[in-house]
Design a protein around this motif. Structure first.
Motif: not given
Length: 157
Positions: A34-47, A65-70, A115-122
């Motif tokens: 499953v695709l999971i990313g770490r949010r840039a704003d709070n560091g939480a791991w989530q879809p 959203e998948c295209r923009e963020e990941a 892809a757009d800075g909302e995630l730091t890892e994915v």
């Protein structure tokens, strides 16, 4: 973009008062992962998740959203879950009541990357690797696993 322009425009009119918004969560599967990313704003791991733009079809918002963020292309296969999220109060005082539409999606193309800075890892993670994912998101993933189960709803009294 973290906050859509239409939300900023509404905030100019209503200040920090509660704002009802509809969001999407994309539970994306590739093989047994499953695709999971770490949010840039709070560091939480989530879809991947985001706000539906005015006039946008919800499933199209999940794909966008998948295209923009990941940076990946997905195909929405079904609505898995619908829930009213408890009121969110942001650090600046903004209050939001999100209706969350959770979609099961299948990976089509692309390698995930922030892809757009909302995630730091994915990336792709096995179900046993979700130890840092909050239980609310684990539940969404569990509800999306079955390919043909009906959508789950809270309430309905």
């Amino acid at each position: 973009m973290a906050t859509p322009n239409f939300v900023l425009t509404l905030r100019e009119k209503i200040g920090t008062d509660p704002l009802p918004l509809v969001g999407v969560t994309a539970i994306v599967f590739k093989d047994e992962k499953v695709l999971i990313g770490r949010r840039a704003d709070n560091g939480a791991w989530q879809p991947v998740s985001g706000i539906i733009d005015p006039g946008e079809e919800p499933a199209d918002a999940a794909v966008r959203e998948c295209r923009e963020e990941a940076g990946i292309e997905v195909r929405v296969t079904r609505l898995a879950h619908v829930q009213q999220v408890p009121r969110v109060v942001y650090a600046n005082g903004d209050q939001v009541d999100y209706l969350d539409l959770v979609f099961r999606c299948d990976w089509v193309a692309g390698e995930p990357h922030p892809a757009d800075g909302e995630l730091t890892e994915v990336g792709w993670y096995g179900l046993g690797e979700l130890v840092e994912v909050d239980q609310t998101h684990v539940r969404k993933i569990a509800l999306a696993i079955a390919e043909d189960d009906p959508a789950s709803f809270h309430g309905g009294r």
